[in-house]
Design a protein around this motif. Structure first.
Motif, PDB file in Angstrom:
ATOM      1  N   GLY A 115       0.244  -0.646  -0.068  1.00  0.00           N
ATOM      2  CA  GLY A 115      -0.699   0.269   0.050  1.00  0.00           C
ATOM      3  C   GLY A 115       0.559   1.203  -0.199  1.00  0.00           C
ATOM      4  N   LEU A 116       1.653   1.534  -0.784  1.00  0.00           N
ATOM      5  CA  LEU A 116       3.051   2.169  -0.406  1.00  0.00           C
ATOM      6  C   LEU A 116       2.747   2.977  -1.701  1.00  0.00           C
ATOM      7  N   SER A 117       1.796   2.716  -2.744  1.00  0.00           N
ATOM      8  CA  SER A 117       1.632   3.377  -3.960  1.00  0.00           C
ATOM      9  C   SER A 117       0.989   2.543  -4.639  1.00  0.00           C
ATOM     10  N   VAL A 118       0.372   3.006  -5.536  1.00  0.00           N
ATOM     11  CA  VAL A 118      -0.746   2.664  -6.616  1.00  0.00           C
ATOM     12  C   VAL A 118      -0.022   1.992  -7.843  1.00  0.00           C
ATOM     13  N   PRO A 119      -0.952   1.533  -8.748  1.00  0.00           N
ATOM     14  CA  PRO A 119      -0.495   1.470  -9.941  1.00  0.00           C
ATOM     15  C   PRO A 119      -1.101   2.441 -10.728  1.00  0.00           C
ATOM     16  N   ASP A 120      -0.665   3.090 -12.069  1.00  0.00           N
ATOM     17  CA  ASP A 120      -1.627   4.009 -12.751  1.00  0.00           C
ATOM     18  C   ASP A 120      -3.385   3.043 -14.034  1.00  0.00           C
ATOM     19  N   ALA A 121      -3.675   4.126 -13.978  1.00  0.00           N
ATOM     20  CA  ALA A 121      -4.650   3.035 -15.284  1.00  0.00           C
ATOM     21  C   ALA A 121      -4.436   2.288 -15.827  1.00  0.00           C
ATOM     22  N   ASP A 122      -3.186   2.159 -16.873  1.00  0.00           N
ATOM     23  CA  ASP A 122      -3.142   1.728 -17.894  1.00  0.00           C
ATOM     24  C   ASP A 122      -2.514   0.112 -17.156  1.00  0.00           C
ATOM     25  N   MET A 123      -1.365   0.280 -15.854  1.00  0.00           N
ATOM     26  CA  MET A 123      -0.979  -0.920 -15.454  1.00  0.00           C
ATOM     27  C   MET A 123      -2.068  -1.762 -14.651  1.00  0.00           C
ATOM     28  N   LEU A 124      -3.208  -0.798 -14.052  1.00  0.00           N
ATOM     29  CA  LEU A 124      -4.377  -2.000 -14.025  1.00  0.00           C
ATOM     30  C   LEU A 124      -5.053  -2.699 -15.108  1.00  0.00           C
ATOM     31  N   ILE A 125      -4.994  -2.454 -16.208  1.00  0.00           N
ATOM     32  CA  ILE A 125      -5.362  -2.799 -16.974  1.00  0.00           C
ATOM     33  C   ILE A 125      -3.978  -4.643 -17.131  1.00  0.00           C
ATOM     34  N   SER A 126      -3.481  -3.906 -17.251  1.00  0.00           N
ATOM     35  CA  SER A 126      -2.540  -4.736 -16.767  1.00  0.00           C
ATOM     36  C   SER A 126      -2.187  -6.102 -16.475  1.00  0.00           C
ATOM     37  N   ILE A 127      -2.499  -4.988 -15.575  1.00  0.00           N
ATOM     38  CA  ILE A 127      -2.375  -6.121 -13.697  1.00  0.00           C
ATOM     39  C   ILE A 127      -3.956  -7.368 -14.313  1.00  0.00           C
ATOM     40  N   SER A 128      -5.020  -6.395 -14.370  1.00  0.00           N
ATOM     41  CA  SER A 128      -6.766  -7.176 -14.649  1.00  0.00           C
ATOM     42  C   SER A 128      -6.104  -8.612 -16.045  1.00  0.00           C
ATOM     43  N   GLU A 129      -5.489  -8.024 -16.801  1.00  0.00           N
ATOM     44  CA  GLU A 129      -4.928  -8.752 -17.934  1.00  0.00           C
ATOM     45  C   GLU A 129      -4.337 -10.250 -17.433  1.00  0.00           C
ATOM     46  N   VAL A 130      -3.123  -9.727 -16.827  1.00  0.00           N
ATOM     47  CA  VAL A 130      -2.041 -10.479 -16.542  1.00  0.00           C
ATOM     48  C   VAL A 130      -3.220 -11.156 -15.095  1.00  0.00           C
ATOM     49  N   PHE A 131      -4.138 -11.935 -14.855  1.00  0.00           N
ATOM     50  CA  PHE A 131      -4.630 -11.741 -13.262  1.00  0.00           C
ATOM     51  C   PHE A 131      -6.084 -12.400 -14.142  1.00  0.00           C
ATOM     52  N   GLU A 132      -6.728 -12.127 -15.690  1.00  0.00           N
ATOM     53  CA  GLU A 132      -7.403 -12.259 -15.968  1.00  0.00           C
ATOM     54  C   GLU A 132      -8.699 -12.654 -15.126  1.00  0.00           C
ATOM     55  N   THR A 133      -8.973 -10.913 -14.889  1.00  0.00           N
ATOM     56  CA  THR A 133      -9.554 -10.775 -13.703  1.00  0.00           C
ATOM     57  C   THR A 133     -10.404  -8.932 -14.366  1.00  0.00           C
ATOM     58  N   PRO A 134     -11.222  -8.961 -13.858  1.00  0.00           N
ATOM     59  CA  PRO A 134     -11.162  -7.781 -14.234  1.00  0.00           C
ATOM     60  C   PRO A 134     -11.647  -6.415 -13.024  1.00  0.00           C
ATOM     61  N   VAL A 135     -10.662  -4.980 -13.623  1.00  0.00           N
ATOM     62  CA  VAL A 135     -10.572  -4.054 -13.170  1.00  0.00           C
ATOM     63  C   VAL A 135     -11.316  -3.994 -11.702  1.00  0.00           C
ATOM     64  N   SER A 136     -12.459  -3.947 -12.044  1.00  0.00           N
ATOM     65  CA  SER A 136     -13.758  -4.082 -10.820  1.00  0.00           C
ATOM     66  C   SER A 136     -13.276  -4.702 -10.128  1.00  0.00           C
ATOM     67  N   THR A 137     -12.615  -6.121 -10.278  1.00  0.00           N
ATOM     68  CA  THR A 137     -12.544  -6.363  -9.246  1.00  0.00           C
ATOM     69  C   THR A 137     -11.148  -6.094  -8.489  1.00  0.00           C
ATOM     70  N   LEU A 138      -9.840  -5.635  -8.875  1.00  0.00           N
ATOM     71  CA  LEU A 138      -9.223  -5.349  -8.275  1.00  0.00           C
ATOM     72  C   LEU A 138      -9.333  -4.225  -7.283  1.00  0.00           C
TER      73      LEU A 138
END
Length: 174
Positions: free
Chosen positions: A37-60
């Motif tokens: 919780g020391l930093s947060v990913p930006d919007a583009d990175m959130l989309i990349s994370i959701s693709e890697v996890f195969e999870t919607p951004v809303s779930t993240l």
């Protein structure tokens, strides 16, 4: 919430921080900062994370994700344990049934021999000139002949079977 969700999903997918960092083209320390919780990913990175996890951004971004993998494994293990107990109980019951069946067979054979000894082959003294007596005498003679020939082998088999099943039952109880 985001930090906990990233960590929970990463663990449920079986990824280390290093593996996730490689997939996202970032350094491991970045993943560590996100999870702490020391930093947060930006919007583009959130989309990349959701693709890697195969999870919607809303779930993240949503509520905490429970680590279901351990729970699922525990539930499966409990179900398998119940099934194994049921199978073991069924096996024990079959062994008991076979054991008592062999003992009963032994008792029937011994009782049959006792009856034949007590009756002392009465069909030998019958008058075979009467049709009813002849039929009953021949049937009784055939039964006795078969019983005397087969019973010793059946008795030996039943005794061996009762001993074997009793031994298995005794070993299963230990």
């Amino acid at each position: 919430m985001l930090n906990e969700n990233i960590k929970a999903i990463r663990k449920s997918k079986g990824l280390s921080q290093e593996e996730l960092a490689i997939k996202l083209n970032v350094v491991r320390q970045t993943i560590s900062k996100w999870e702490q919780g020391l930093s947060v990913p930006d919007a583009d990175m959130l989309i990349s994370i959701s693709e890697v996890f195969e999870t919607p951004v809303s779930t993240l971004l949503g509520e905490n994700i429970a680590e279901t993998r351990d729970d699922d494994l525990r539930v499966i293990a409990e179900k398998l344990e119940v099934i194994n107990l049921q199978l073991a109980h069924g096996k024990t019951m079959r062994q008991k049934t076979v054991h008592w069946l062999f003992i009963s067979l032994c008792a029937v054979i011994v009782a049959g021999f006792a009856v034949l000894i007590v009756l002392n082959s009465p069909y030998l003294g019958w008058d075979y000139s009467h049709p009813e007596t002849a039929v009953v005498g021949v049937a009784f003679h055939a039964f006795e002949w078969l019983f005397i020939r087969i019973a010793p082998f059946a008795l030996i088999g039943a005794i061996v079977g009762a001993c074997r099943s009793g031994y298995k039952w005794y070993r299963a109880r230990l």
